[in-house]
Design a protein around this motif. Structure first.
Motif, PDB file in Angstrom:
ATOM      1  N   THR A   1       4.208   7.110  33.431  1.00  0.00           N
ATOM      2  CA  THR A   1       5.018   6.290  34.213  1.00  0.00           C
ATOM      3  C   THR A   1       4.180   4.829  34.692  1.00  0.00           C
ATOM      4  OG1 THR A   1       6.493   7.869  35.048  1.00  0.00           O
ATOM      5  CG2 THR A   1       6.508   6.034  36.176  1.00  0.00           C
ATOM      6  N   LEU A   2       2.863   5.399  34.998  1.00  0.00           N
ATOM      7  CA  LEU A   2       1.757   4.582  35.758  1.00  0.00           C
ATOM      8  C   LEU A   2       1.484   3.744  34.304  1.00  0.00           C
ATOM      9  CD1 LEU A   2       0.389   3.095  37.742  1.00  0.00           C
ATOM     10  CD2 LEU A   2      -1.584   4.791  37.446  1.00  0.00           C
ATOM     11  N   ALA A   3       1.177   4.395  33.319  1.00  0.00           N
ATOM     12  CA  ALA A   3       0.867   3.528  32.052  1.00  0.00           C
ATOM     13  C   ALA A   3       1.785   2.400  31.600  1.00  0.00           C
ATOM     14  CB  ALA A   3       0.612   4.538  30.770  1.00  0.00           C
ATOM     15  N   ARG A   4       3.193   2.987  31.586  1.00  0.00           N
ATOM     16  CA  ARG A   4       4.277   1.871  31.397  1.00  0.00           C
ATOM     17  C   ARG A   4       4.210   0.872  32.220  1.00  0.00           C
ATOM     18  NH1 ARG A   4       5.645   0.387  26.857  1.00  0.00           N
ATOM     19  NH2 ARG A   4       5.398  -1.427  27.908  1.00  0.00           N
ATOM     20  N   ILE A   5       4.081   1.079  33.565  1.00  0.00           N
ATOM     21  CA  ILE A   5       4.066  -0.171  34.535  1.00  0.00           C
ATOM     22  C   ILE A   5       2.917  -0.947  34.271  1.00  0.00           C
ATOM     23  CG2 ILE A   5       3.483  -0.446  37.166  1.00  0.00           C
ATOM     24  CD1 ILE A   5       5.279   2.248  37.322  1.00  0.00           C
ATOM     25  N   VAL A   6       1.806  -0.286  33.946  1.00  0.00           N
ATOM     26  CA  VAL A   6       0.589  -1.268  33.625  1.00  0.00           C
ATOM     27  C   VAL A   6       0.829  -2.149  32.289  1.00  0.00           C
ATOM     28  CG1 VAL A   6      -1.819  -1.321  33.126  1.00  0.00           C
ATOM     29  CG2 VAL A   6      -1.305   0.296  35.062  1.00  0.00           C
ATOM     30  N   LEU A   7       1.330  -1.441  31.275  1.00  0.00           N
ATOM     31  CA  LEU A   7       1.570  -2.415  30.085  1.00  0.00           C
ATOM     32  C   LEU A   7       2.794  -3.479  30.491  1.00  0.00           C
ATOM     33  CD1 LEU A   7       1.924   0.339  27.490  1.00  0.00           C
ATOM     34  CD2 LEU A   7      -0.039  -1.431  27.921  1.00  0.00           C
ATOM     35  N   ASP A   8       3.796  -3.108  31.429  1.00  0.00           N
ATOM     36  CA  ASP A   8       4.805  -4.318  31.820  1.00  0.00           C
ATOM     37  C   ASP A   8       4.224  -5.377  32.450  1.00  0.00           C
ATOM     38  OD1 ASP A   8       6.668  -2.819  30.601  1.00  0.00           O
ATOM     39  OD2 ASP A   8       7.413  -2.026  32.294  1.00  0.00           O
ATOM     40  N   ALA A   9       2.888  -4.894  33.398  1.00  0.00           N
ATOM     41  CA  ALA A   9       2.411  -6.050  34.333  1.00  0.00           C
ATOM     42  C   ALA A   9       1.639  -6.639  33.378  1.00  0.00           C
ATOM     43  CB  ALA A   9       1.433  -5.230  35.320  1.00  0.00           C
ATOM     44  N   GLU A  10       0.997  -6.230  32.234  1.00  0.00           N
ATOM     45  CA  GLU A  10       0.249  -7.066  31.407  1.00  0.00           C
ATOM     46  C   GLU A  10       1.373  -8.188  30.662  1.00  0.00           C
ATOM     47  OE1 GLU A  10      -2.502  -6.515  27.562  1.00  0.00           O
ATOM     48  OE2 GLU A  10      -0.959  -5.212  27.772  1.00  0.00           O
TER      49      GLU A  10
ATOM     50  N   GLY B   1       1.952 -10.868  32.818  1.00  0.00           N
ATOM     51  CA  GLY B   1       0.857 -11.843  33.025  1.00  0.00           C
ATOM     52  C   GLY B   1       0.332 -11.681  34.300  1.00  0.00           C
ATOM     53  N   TRP B   2       0.383 -10.356  35.008  1.00  0.00           N
ATOM     54  CA  TRP B   2      -0.184 -10.140  36.175  1.00  0.00           C
ATOM     55  C   TRP B   2      -1.584  -9.476  35.988  1.00  0.00           C
ATOM     56  CZ3 TRP B   2       4.106  -6.488  38.504  1.00  0.00           C
ATOM     57  CH2 TRP B   2       5.368  -7.113  38.659  1.00  0.00           C
ATOM     58  N   LEU B   3      -2.209  -9.237  34.666  1.00  0.00           N
ATOM     59  CA  LEU B   3      -3.511  -8.824  34.734  1.00  0.00           C
ATOM     60  C   LEU B   3      -4.468  -9.909  33.866  1.00  0.00           C
ATOM     61  CD1 LEU B   3      -2.534  -5.278  32.853  1.00  0.00           C
ATOM     62  CD2 LEU B   3      -2.843  -6.084  35.431  1.00  0.00           C
ATOM     63  N   SER B   4      -5.547  -9.974  34.413  1.00  0.00           N
ATOM     64  CA  SER B   4      -6.520 -11.096  33.894  1.00  0.00           C
ATOM     65  C   SER B   4      -7.415 -10.428  32.589  1.00  0.00           C
ATOM     66  CB  SER B   4      -7.654 -11.093  34.935  1.00  0.00           C
ATOM     67  OG  SER B   4      -8.591  -9.634  35.131  1.00  0.00           O
ATOM     68  N   SER B   5      -7.121  -9.325  32.037  1.00  0.00           N
ATOM     69  CA  SER B   5      -7.425  -8.862  30.780  1.00  0.00           C
ATOM     70  C   SER B   5      -6.556  -7.744  30.374  1.00  0.00           C
ATOM     71  CB  SER B   5      -8.958  -8.479  30.796  1.00  0.00           C
ATOM     72  OG  SER B   5      -9.204  -7.454  31.859  1.00  0.00           O
TER      73      SER B   5
END
Length: 111
Positions: free
Chosen positions: A41-50, A53-57
């Motif tokens: 679930t956290l992995a999916r949330i992080v991919l959605d954040a990417e 445009g919430w991530l710098s890399s």
């Protein structure tokens, strides 16, 4: 034992899972299953954040049996707060597992 480590270093958040709970045999281990669904679930949330445009890399996501890493980095405080909230949700789940199954799960937070 499953070792769960959560780290915040500046604008970078990371979650690592090492080992196996070994609560029951493979395929019947409810503790490992619970830990796995939190990680997925956290992995999916992080991919959605990417994608948002919430991530710098690009994030690092490695979901291997006995060796999982999920990490991401932001470049502003607003996105960092959002990502901390997302990671905190998962960490609370791991804290409950560590509380209910202390001989199978150990949670370490480094902030």
């Amino acid at each position: 034992m499953l070792k769960v480590t959560f780290t915040i270093e500046g604008m970078k958040l990371s979650l690592q899972l090492e080992g196996h709970a070994e609560y029951a045999e493979h395929g019947k281990d409810i503790v490992c299953a619970s830990a796995s669904i939190l990680a997925c679930t956290l992995a999916r949330i992080v991919l959605d954040a990417e994608q948002n445009g919430w991530l710098s890399s690009p994030p690092v996501i490695q979901l291997d049996s006995g060796d999982t890493t999920i990490s991401c980095e932001t470049d502003n405080r607003t996105d960092l707060v959002l990502m901390k909230c997302m990671f905190t949700f998962a960490i609370k789940g791991y804290a409950l597992l560590a509380q209910d199954y202390p001989q199978y799960v150990r949670l370490i937070t480094l902030t």
